[in-house]
Design an enzyme around this catalytic site. Sequence first.
Site, PDB file in Angstrom:
ATOM      1  N   SER A   1       0.814  -1.222   0.000  1.00  0.00           N
ATOM      2  CA  SER A   1       0.000   0.000   0.000  1.00  0.00           C
ATOM      3  C   SER A   1       0.846   1.271   0.000  1.00  0.00           C
ATOM      4  CB  SER A   1      -0.966   0.004   1.187  1.00  0.00           C
ATOM      5  OG  SER A   1      -0.276  -0.237   2.398  1.00  0.00           O
TER       6      SER A   1
ATOM      7  N   HIS B   1       1.773   5.092   4.116  1.00  0.00           N
ATOM      8  CA  HIS B   1       0.948   5.660   3.052  1.00  0.00           C
ATOM      9  C   HIS B   1       1.368   7.095   2.749  1.00  0.00           C
ATOM     10  CE1 HIS B   1      -2.523   2.679   4.149  1.00  0.00           C
ATOM     11  NE2 HIS B   1      -1.438   2.080   3.687  1.00  0.00           N
TER      12      HIS B   1
END
Length: 289
Positions: A208, A265
Amino acid sequence: MTNVAVLRLPLAVDLSGFVKLLQRMQVPHRVSEESGEQVLWVPANISEDVRVLYERYPAGDPDEQLAIPVARTVRRPSFASQLRHAKGTALILLLSLLVGVVTLLGDNLATMRWLTFLDYHVVGEYIHFVPLADSLAAGQWWRLVTPMLIHFGILHLAMNGMWYWELGRRIESRQGTVNLIGLTLLFSLVSNFSQFVFGGPTLFGGLSGVLYGLLGHCWIFQILSPNAAYRLPRGVLVMMLVWLLLCLSGLVSMIGFGEIANAAHVGGLLVGCLTGLLGGLYNRRKLAA
């Protein structure tokens, strides 16, 4: 595109022949009935052409004497063809799948410890982490990037794999396999280190952080040097940014999605925007030269 009424004819007029001609020519149109009339609607930008066409061929072309070129249908490339042009993307996904199998998607702690950012030892029900400096001193530099291959659950792997396939292929088709692999490793390094700095010694993994790097790269690159490969649907960009904000708010963890690697992220997105900035400026200057 706005549609306009190009013809208004009595219901007794047979318009079927002309409609068939429009269908053969693949002209967007529709026919409606209003106030005892049949109305032909077409896009405004071709209304005059359709009007002239009706004046010449009110009955259409029943004998098909007009030479109307057949539009080429664009066939979607087969999966095998896509793989041949996305070798780097496929390689990362294959490695993620293999790691998922050997680590039992995070359940096999004995195997997973060789790929985590920090090495660890399991003592009873506790995990004791080894300092990063000790692992690097032992030559285990791969730990800086390999957490991207670790996934915790089939849904985690499937979602990350789907998005990496979508974004990775775009970059690979535009900048090549070597650049995609280089960007993937860079985004993994930055996102993993960010998570370690802000989250402390914990188990984390997944693509991610890399995905947000790829997203930022495509986003800024496309703004500075527009190209079809990096033109993401606006809804995709908004959805991923909104998801990031929801994760940062803590709401996602509260409703049962587990701990989210928010620092990974954010770190991935920021470094991706930076590479997109540098790449976009370079490409724009190259095109202007």
